[in-house]
Design a protein around this motif. Structure first.
Motif, PDB file in Angstrom:
ATOM      1  N   ILE A  71      -3.446   1.002  -6.387  1.00 21.46           N
ATOM      2  CA  ILE A  71      -2.200   1.460  -7.014  1.00 21.46           C
ATOM      3  C   ILE A  71      -1.159   1.873  -5.975  1.00 21.46           C
ATOM      4  O   ILE A  71      -0.028   2.170  -6.322  1.00 21.46           O
ATOM      5  CB  ILE A  71      -2.465   2.612  -8.015  1.00 21.46           C
ATOM      6  N   LYS A  72      -1.525   1.851  -4.699  1.00 24.98           N
ATOM      7  CA  LYS A  72      -0.573   2.161  -3.621  1.00 24.98           C
ATOM      8  C   LYS A  72       0.244   0.944  -3.210  1.00 24.98           C
ATOM      9  O   LYS A  72       1.084   1.026  -2.340  1.00 24.98           O
ATOM     10  CB  LYS A  72      -1.313   2.701  -2.402  1.00 24.98           C
ATOM     11  N   TYR A  73      -0.057  -0.209  -3.832  1.00 28.81           N
ATOM     12  CA  TYR A  73       0.644  -1.448  -3.499  1.00 28.81           C
ATOM     13  C   TYR A  73       1.355  -2.012  -4.724  1.00 28.81           C
ATOM     14  O   TYR A  73       0.968  -1.759  -5.864  1.00 28.81           O
ATOM     15  CB  TYR A  73      -0.340  -2.505  -2.980  1.00 28.81           C
ATOM     16  N   PHE A  74       2.372  -2.828  -4.451  1.00 32.23           N
ATOM     17  CA  PHE A  74       3.024  -3.583  -5.513  1.00 32.23           C
ATOM     18  C   PHE A  74       2.062  -4.675  -5.958  1.00 32.23           C
ATOM     19  O   PHE A  74       1.369  -5.267  -5.143  1.00 32.23           O
ATOM     20  CB  PHE A  74       4.323  -4.225  -5.005  1.00 32.23           C
ATOM     21  N   HIS A  75       2.032  -4.934  -7.246  1.00 31.64           N
ATOM     22  CA  HIS A  75       1.178  -5.977  -7.793  1.00 31.64           C
ATOM     23  C   HIS A  75       2.039  -7.184  -8.124  1.00 31.64           C
ATOM     24  O   HIS A  75       3.155  -7.041  -8.607  1.00 31.64           O
ATOM     25  CB  HIS A  75       0.458  -5.494  -9.047  1.00 31.64           C
TER      26      HIS A  75
ATOM     27  N   ALA B 106       6.237   5.230  -5.022  1.00 34.61           N
ATOM     28  CA  ALA B 106       6.837   6.414  -4.382  1.00 34.61           C
ATOM     29  C   ALA B 106       5.927   7.632  -4.554  1.00 34.61           C
ATOM     30  O   ALA B 106       5.696   8.386  -3.606  1.00 34.61           O
ATOM     31  CB  ALA B 106       8.221   6.685  -4.970  1.00 34.61           C
ATOM     32  N   LYS B 107       5.397   7.804  -5.742  1.00 33.62           N
ATOM     33  CA  LYS B 107       4.519   8.942  -6.020  1.00 33.62           C
ATOM     34  C   LYS B 107       3.206   8.830  -5.243  1.00 33.62           C
ATOM     35  O   LYS B 107       2.769   9.786  -4.603  1.00 33.62           O
ATOM     36  CB  LYS B 107       4.243   9.011  -7.529  1.00 33.62           C
TER      37      LYS B 107
ATOM     38  N   SER C 146      10.148   8.832  -0.817  1.00 32.64           N
ATOM     39  CA  SER C 146      11.235   8.992  -1.790  1.00 32.64           C
ATOM     40  C   SER C 146      11.484   7.680  -2.534  1.00 32.64           C
ATOM     41  O   SER C 146      11.343   6.589  -1.971  1.00 32.64           O
ATOM     42  CB  SER C 146      12.516   9.442  -1.092  1.00 32.64           C
ATOM     43  N   LEU C 147      11.857   7.814  -3.802  1.00 30.27           N
ATOM     44  CA  LEU C 147      12.148   6.648  -4.631  1.00 30.27           C
ATOM     45  C   LEU C 147      13.297   5.848  -4.024  1.00 30.27           C
ATOM     46  O   LEU C 147      13.287   4.623  -4.047  1.00 30.27           O
ATOM     47  CB  LEU C 147      12.479   7.091  -6.062  1.00 30.27           C
TER      48      LEU C 147
ATOM     49  N   GLN D  49       4.425  -0.548   6.659  1.00 31.24           N
ATOM     50  CA  GLN D  49       5.106  -0.225   7.911  1.00 31.24           C
ATOM     51  C   GLN D  49       6.164   0.862   7.720  1.00 31.24           C
ATOM     52  O   GLN D  49       6.754   1.322   8.697  1.00 31.24           O
ATOM     53  CB  GLN D  49       5.737  -1.494   8.498  1.00 31.24           C
ATOM     54  N   THR D  50       6.401   1.274   6.491  1.00 38.53           N
ATOM     55  CA  THR D  50       7.368   2.333   6.199  1.00 38.53           C
ATOM     56  C   THR D  50       6.750   3.685   6.520  1.00 38.53           C
ATOM     57  O   THR D  50       5.647   3.987   6.113  1.00 38.53           O
ATOM     58  CB  THR D  50       7.786   2.291   4.712  1.00 38.53           C
TER      59      THR D  50
END
Length: 185
Positions: A60-64, A141-142, A147-148, A183-184
């Motif tokens: 859930i820490k990645y975009f799907h 973000a959460k 930050s969003l 990398q962010t």
């Protein structure tokens, strides 16, 4: 009979020339592309990834990305061949919608982008729309404590605009987006 044979041979020769010219044109055209008609390979953390093939991101820490009818197996590229009137297909899509809303509770009332719950024709589409990424932005973000606004800027920077603003919709390669996300700081 002789006339038909000569006409058939002439037509065959003309078609041979037309098809040969078409193949030469396509081959030459591919060589002016940035990847020269080859797969785009990304080396990241000691692993090789193909940016042209959809990847399965479960965390859930990645975009799907888009769901795959072939479980992201490039050797067996195919769609499900089930139409919108197929009951089993409708149940699968509803399950995907429920899972997506459970993973993104803050988006519960927002319209679900269609590409996040339906597989592509190949089952290997590597891209999603900007709306598909923004739908997942609050969760990312959460989960990452970022930050969003930073996530939205990342999405904006990774969005590939259509050629000349005309040919096709904007899109985001999910693999590249997730690597940029890692990398962010």
């Amino acid at each position: 009979m002789k006339i038909y044979l000569i006409s058939a041979l002439r037509l065959s020769l003309v078609m041979l020339v037309v098809v040969a010219l078409y193949l030469i044109f396509v081959f030459a055209g591919s060589k002016i592309l940035p990847t020269q008609g080859n797969a785009e390979i990304i080396n990241y953390k000691g692993q090789k990834f193909y940016a042209n093939i959809g990847q399965d991101f479960k965390s859930i820490k990645y975009f799907h990305g888009r769901p795959s009818a072939v479980d992201y197996n490039a050797a067996g590229s195919a769609g499900s061949n089930k139409g919108p009137s197929n009951e089993e297909y409708l149940q699968t899509v509803q399950k995907r919608i429920d899972t997506l809303k459970m993973q993104n509770p803050e988006m519960n009332t927002a319209k679900v982008p269609v590409e996040l719950v339906t597989a592509s024709g190949s089952g290997l589409d590597p891209d999603i729309s900007e709306q598909g990424a923004l739908y997942q932005a609050k969760r990312i973000a959460k989960e990452r404590n970022i930050s969003l606004e930073k996530i939205e800027n990342l999405i904006n920077n990774q969005t590939e605009k259509p050629l000349l603003g005309l040919f096709g919709p904007s899109k985001i390669n999910v693999l590249k987006l997730n690597i940029a996300l890692d990398q962010t700081k």
